[in-house]
Design a protein around this motif. Structure first.
Motif, PDB file in Angstrom:
ATOM      1  N   LYS A  35       0.820  -1.215   0.000  1.00 31.66           N
ATOM      2  CA  LYS A  35       0.000   0.000   0.000  1.00 31.66           C
ATOM      3  C   LYS A  35       0.853   1.263   0.000  1.00 31.66           C
ATOM      4  O   LYS A  35       0.322   2.368  -0.144  1.00 31.66           O
ATOM      5  CB  LYS A  35      -0.906   0.020   1.227  1.00 31.66           C
ATOM      6  N   TYR A  36       2.183   1.110   0.151  1.00 36.08           N
ATOM      7  CA  TYR A  36       3.057   2.272   0.330  1.00 36.08           C
ATOM      8  C   TYR A  36       4.154   2.303  -0.741  1.00 36.08           C
ATOM      9  O   TYR A  36       4.589   1.260  -1.228  1.00 36.08           O
ATOM     10  CB  TYR A  36       3.685   2.244   1.726  1.00 36.08           C
ATOM     11  N   THR A  37       4.593   3.518  -1.072  1.00 37.10           N
ATOM     12  CA  THR A  37       5.572   3.682  -2.146  1.00 37.10           C
ATOM     13  C   THR A  37       6.931   3.083  -1.818  1.00 37.10           C
ATOM     14  O   THR A  37       7.713   2.796  -2.723  1.00 37.10           O
ATOM     15  CB  THR A  37       5.748   5.174  -2.479  1.00 37.10           C
ATOM     16  N   ASP A  38       7.235   2.898  -0.545  1.00 39.28           N
ATOM     17  CA  ASP A  38       8.506   2.279  -0.157  1.00 39.28           C
ATOM     18  C   ASP A  38       8.276   0.881   0.405  1.00 39.28           C
ATOM     19  O   ASP A  38       9.094   0.355   1.151  1.00 39.28           O
ATOM     20  CB  ASP A  38       9.238   3.138   0.879  1.00 39.28           C
ATOM     21  N   HIS A  48      11.499   3.897  -9.114  1.00 38.34           N
ATOM     22  CA  HIS A  48      10.296   3.665  -8.329  1.00 38.34           C
ATOM     23  C   HIS A  48       9.160   3.354  -9.304  1.00 38.34           C
ATOM     24  O   HIS A  48       8.832   4.161 -10.168  1.00 38.34           O
ATOM     25  CB  HIS A  48       9.948   4.893  -7.489  1.00 38.34           C
ATOM     26  N   SER A 101       5.761   0.139 -10.102  1.00 34.11           N
ATOM     27  CA  SER A 101       4.530  -0.472  -9.598  1.00 34.11           C
ATOM     28  C   SER A 101       4.578  -1.986  -9.702  1.00 34.11           C
ATOM     29  O   SER A 101       5.469  -2.568 -10.322  1.00 34.11           O
ATOM     30  CB  SER A 101       3.332   0.064 -10.381  1.00 34.11           C
ATOM     31  N   ASN A 139      -0.169  -1.417  -7.842  1.00 35.44           N
ATOM     32  CA  ASN A 139       0.149  -0.344  -6.893  1.00 35.44           C
ATOM     33  C   ASN A 139       1.528   0.239  -7.149  1.00 35.44           C
ATOM     34  O   ASN A 139       2.477  -0.486  -7.465  1.00 35.44           O
ATOM     35  CB  ASN A 139       0.114  -0.880  -5.455  1.00 35.44           C
ATOM     36  N   GLN A 140       1.638   1.570  -6.985  1.00 34.44           N
ATOM     37  CA  GLN A 140       2.930   2.238  -7.107  1.00 34.44           C
ATOM     38  C   GLN A 140       3.701   2.030  -5.796  1.00 34.44           C
ATOM     39  O   GLN A 140       3.835   2.940  -4.981  1.00 34.44           O
ATOM     40  CB  GLN A 140       2.712   3.728  -7.383  1.00 34.44           C
ATOM     41  N   ALA A 141       4.208   0.819  -5.608  1.00 28.68           N
ATOM     42  CA  ALA A 141       4.757   0.451  -4.305  1.00 28.68           C
ATOM     43  C   ALA A 141       6.084  -0.281  -4.399  1.00 28.68           C
ATOM     44  O   ALA A 141       6.524  -0.872  -3.420  1.00 28.68           O
ATOM     45  CB  ALA A 141       3.750  -0.428  -3.556  1.00 28.68           C
ATOM     46  N   ILE A 162      10.258  -0.527  -5.418  1.00 30.56           N
ATOM     47  CA  ILE A 162      11.577  -0.024  -5.810  1.00 30.56           C
ATOM     48  C   ILE A 162      12.199  -1.117  -6.673  1.00 30.56           C
ATOM     49  O   ILE A 162      12.604  -2.171  -6.182  1.00 30.56           O
ATOM     50  CB  ILE A 162      12.466   0.272  -4.594  1.00 30.56           C
ATOM     51  N   HIS A 206       4.368   8.547 -14.839  1.00 30.76           N
ATOM     52  CA  HIS A 206       4.210   9.307 -13.599  1.00 30.76           C
ATOM     53  C   HIS A 206       5.481  10.098 -13.243  1.00 30.76           C
ATOM     54  O   HIS A 206       5.810  10.258 -12.067  1.00 30.76           O
ATOM     55  CB  HIS A 206       3.814   8.388 -12.439  1.00 30.76           C
ATOM     56  N   ARG A 265       8.563   9.446 -13.347  1.00 30.51           N
ATOM     57  CA  ARG A 265       9.659   8.749 -12.656  1.00 30.51           C
ATOM     58  C   ARG A 265      10.976   8.871 -13.408  1.00 30.51           C
ATOM     59  O   ARG A 265      11.007   9.083 -14.627  1.00 30.51           O
ATOM     60  CB  ARG A 265       9.321   7.280 -12.441  1.00 30.51           C
TER      61      ARG A 265
END
Length: 209
Positions: A18-21, A81, A83, A90-92, A94, A156, A158
């Motif tokens: 759920k988180y970008t990192d 970064h 998805s 999700n954009q989550a 690396i 997006h 990136r």
């Protein structure tokens, strides 16, 4: 091949997504070869036993160090970064994509092409809906797990970084590219930022499942 890890500060992999990192993925590309890849063989040999994921078959294969799956030059990779490759994308993640591909033979690849998609797989559900709409009843048709790539998504804004300054730093790698004429280095600008191979505080997903 994807080697997936999740950030320890989150409860589990689903929460981390759920988180970008949340997730860190090492990505290894493969090219077709006329010879078998011996590192893959322990996995290849058991694929017929787990062809149908709905059977929930449990098997054991010899333990193999992750480093054996990595390319010869694991310090040369691209990072960005991005998805997940599966819905909801999700954009989550690396992403760390190794510059040098590994190899797999046509014989070995054919084993993977025989794998079936799960009955809960989105494409399987869509196929059964099509069968129902066309013939008035649902067949037990199952699709093979091939061509399961996702649609292209927006960038997006990136940036893509690389861990090395030049493509021809290592003479042996330069020779590799000359031998593999179908693989040409990209013309990126030099001086990009460098990152460690694996972000700290990330755990392999397989260790939690």
């Amino acid at each position: 091949m994807h080697i997936v890890s999740w950030n320890q500060k989150y409860m589990n992999a689903d929460d981390a997504a759920k988180y970008t990192d949340g997730l860190a993925v090492l990505s290894i590309l493969f090219r077709l070869s006329t010879r078998d890849n011996p590192v893959l063989e322990p996995v290849i040999q058991v694929l017929p036993e787990v062809r149908d994921p709905d059977d929930h078959t449990l098997i054991t294969i010899p333990a193999t160090s992750i480093k054996h799956f990595l390319p010869k030059f694991p310090d040369r990779y691209f990072r960005y970064h991005g998805s997940l490759t599966t819905p909801n994308c999700n954009q989550a993640v690396i992403w760390s994509v190794f510059e040098q591909p590994q190899f797999i033979s046509e014989r070995q690849l054919n084993y993977f092409r025989q794998m079936l998609a799960s009955s809960t797989h989105l494409e399987t559900k869509l196929q059964r809906q099509l069968d129902l709409a066309t013939n008035g009843r649902v067949f037990s048709r199952r699709i093979r797990l091939i061509d399961n790539f996702r649609p292209i998504y927006e960038l997006h804004g990136r940036h893509v970084y690389r861990s090395f300054k030049h493509f021809d730093v290592k003479p042996s790698l330069s020779k590799y590219y000359k031998e593999q004429s179908c693989f040409k280095p990209f013309d990126f600008k030099s001086g990009s930022k460098s990152y460690p191979l694996k972000p700290p505080n990330y755990l392999p997903i397989l260790s939690k499942y």
